[in-house]
Each structure stands twice: as C-alpha cells, then as structure tokens.
Write a protein that holds these residues in place. Structure first.
Motif, PDB file in Angstrom:
ATOM      1  N   UNK A  28     -24.026  -0.228 -44.220  1.00 59.79           N
ATOM      2  CA  UNK A  28     -23.119  -1.196 -44.835  1.00 59.79           C
ATOM      3  C   UNK A  28     -22.041  -0.316 -45.476  1.00 59.79           C
ATOM      4  N   UNK A  29     -20.936  -0.671 -45.118  1.00 56.55           N
ATOM      5  CA  UNK A  29     -19.600  -0.061 -45.854  1.00 56.55           C
ATOM      6  C   UNK A  29     -19.364  -1.224 -47.214  1.00 56.55           C
ATOM      7  N   UNK A  30     -19.218  -2.452 -46.652  1.00 59.44           N
ATOM      8  CA  UNK A  30     -18.843  -3.293 -47.884  1.00 59.44           C
ATOM      9  C   UNK A  30     -19.068  -4.589 -47.099  1.00 59.44           C
ATOM     10  N   UNK A  31     -19.474  -5.710 -48.006  1.00 55.08           N
ATOM     11  CA  UNK A  31     -19.760  -6.851 -47.571  1.00 55.08           C
ATOM     12  C   UNK A  31     -18.655  -7.884 -48.341  1.00 55.08           C
ATOM     13  N   UNK A  32     -17.918  -8.541 -47.477  1.00 56.68           N
ATOM     14  CA  UNK A  32     -16.694  -9.313 -48.020  1.00 56.68           C
ATOM     15  C   UNK A  32     -17.372 -10.592 -48.595  1.00 56.68           C
ATOM     16  N   UNK A  33     -18.125 -11.367 -47.573  1.00 56.09           N
ATOM     17  CA  UNK A  33     -18.303 -12.836 -48.194  1.00 56.09           C
ATOM     18  C   UNK A  33     -19.981 -12.928 -47.863  1.00 56.09           C
ATOM     19  N   UNK A  34     -20.602 -13.388 -48.872  1.00 54.27           N
ATOM     20  CA  UNK A  34     -22.277 -13.767 -48.625  1.00 54.27           C
ATOM     21  C   UNK A  34     -22.095 -15.343 -48.973  1.00 54.27           C
ATOM     22  N   UNK A  35     -23.004 -15.901 -47.817  1.00 52.44           N
ATOM     23  CA  UNK A  35     -23.135 -17.352 -48.213  1.00 52.44           C
ATOM     24  C   UNK A  35     -24.530 -17.890 -47.544  1.00 52.44           C
ATOM     25  N   UNK A  36     -24.828 -19.084 -48.092  1.00 57.04           N
ATOM     26  CA  UNK A  36     -25.826 -19.868 -47.814  1.00 57.04           C
ATOM     27  C   UNK A  36     -25.368 -21.171 -46.554  1.00 57.04           C
ATOM     28  N   UNK A  37     -25.945 -21.343 -45.649  1.00 55.20           N
ATOM     29  CA  UNK A  37     -25.841 -22.318 -44.941  1.00 55.20           C
ATOM     30  C   UNK A  37     -27.273 -23.279 -44.758  1.00 55.20           C
ATOM     31  N   UNK A  38     -27.161 -24.796 -44.370  1.00 53.64           N
ATOM     32  CA  UNK A  38     -28.343 -25.296 -44.150  1.00 53.64           C
ATOM     33  C   UNK A  38     -28.410 -26.249 -43.071  1.00 53.64           C
ATOM     34  N   UNK A  39     -29.420 -26.423 -42.366  1.00 53.58           N
ATOM     35  CA  UNK A  39     -29.339 -27.201 -41.115  1.00 53.58           C
ATOM     36  C   UNK A  39     -30.494 -28.333 -41.255  1.00 53.58           C
ATOM     37  N   UNK A  40     -30.553 -29.509 -41.481  1.00 49.12           N
ATOM     38  CA  UNK A  40     -31.230 -30.327 -41.324  1.00 49.12           C
ATOM     39  C   UNK A  40     -31.722 -30.903 -40.069  1.00 49.12           C
ATOM     40  N   UNK A  41     -32.769 -31.446 -39.653  1.00 49.10           N
ATOM     41  CA  UNK A  41     -33.381 -31.937 -38.596  1.00 49.10           C
ATOM     42  C   UNK A  41     -32.248 -32.969 -37.867  1.00 49.10           C
ATOM     43  N   UNK A  42     -31.835 -32.825 -36.962  1.00 48.40           N
ATOM     44  CA  UNK A  42     -30.590 -33.435 -36.038  1.00 48.40           C
ATOM     45  C   UNK A  42     -29.474 -33.424 -36.548  1.00 48.40           C
ATOM     46  N   UNK A  43     -29.109 -32.616 -37.627  1.00 46.70           N
ATOM     47  CA  UNK A  43     -27.630 -32.312 -38.262  1.00 46.70           C
ATOM     48  C   UNK A  43     -27.162 -30.830 -37.760  1.00 46.70           C
ATOM     49  N   UNK A  44     -25.928 -30.786 -38.041  1.00 45.81           N
ATOM     50  CA  UNK A  44     -25.273 -29.464 -37.693  1.00 45.81           C
ATOM     51  C   UNK A  44     -25.500 -28.836 -38.764  1.00 45.81           C
TER      52      UNK A  44
END
Length: 123
Positions: A28-44
């Motif tokens: 790794x040189x640098x990490x610009x953005x770190x994030x958390x996503x989630x996905x519930x059953x049947x959803x995007x």
C-alpha cells in the motif's frame, strides 16, 4: 493485491452496540477512502459510512448520529462504532477501500472489498 480482513460482527439486541474493524495489508502506498457498506437480504448493497485520508466523513441518513467511522492511517485500519442498533441495521457489512499500491515497482490505483461480516440485531 491489497487484502482486507474484517472483524467484529455478531448478534446484538436492539439498542445495543457493536464495533466493526477492518485491516488492509499489501503493498500500500496510500488509502484515499475507507468505507463500510451493507447488504440486507433481497436488497442492494448500500454505503453506510466513509472516511477520507484527511478525515472527512460521510454517513447515510439512516445511521447518522448512531454510527461513527474512524481510521488509523499509520495502521491502514478503519472501524465502525455502531450504537443504538435497530433491527433494520441487520445486514452483511463489507469494508471497502481504494487508493494506490505498488505493483512491480509501479504505483497503481486499487479498490478492494472485505469478505463481509454478519451483523444481526434481534431480541
């Protein structure tokens, strides 16, 4: 290739708290953005929260005021403190990072997903 390892999911009662963590490793040189996503059953899959290398944060309206995202740039880690959890927060949570890595002495962009960790909010 940058790899992500997540931890901290589990079962919690409504109103409870959980803390998710994600560690990135690789050339790794640098990490610009770190994030958390989630996905519930049947959803995007949806963005929950993100944080830039400078500390700027973004939250989905549904979690603002309850969740807090933070990162340690020296350790390439990101955490999500989740308080006052609700049943509708139940989902698989995924860590996502993008930035720059070294590949064969060249600097290239990358984007990586974690394997996902289950968060279940239920009484």
């Amino acid at each position: 290739q940058v790899q992500l390892v997540e931890s901290g999911g589990g079962l919690v009662q409504p109103g409870g708290s959980l803390r998710l963590s994600c560690a990135a490793s690789g050339s790794i040189v640098a990490i610009a953005v770190m994030g958390w996503y989630r996905q519930a059953p049947g959803k995007q899959r949806e963005l929950v929260a993100s944080i830039t290398i400078g500390g700027g944060t973004t939250y989905d309206d549904s979690v603002r005021g309850r969740f807090t995202i933070s990162r340690d740039n020296a350790k390439n880690t990101v955490s999500l403190q989740m308080n006052t959890l609700k049943p509708e927060d139940t989902a698989v949570y995924y860590c996502h990072v993008n930035g720059f890595q070294t590949v064969r002495l060249r600097t290239e962009q990358f984007a990586s997903w974690g394997q996902g960790t289950q968060v279940t909010v239920s009484s």
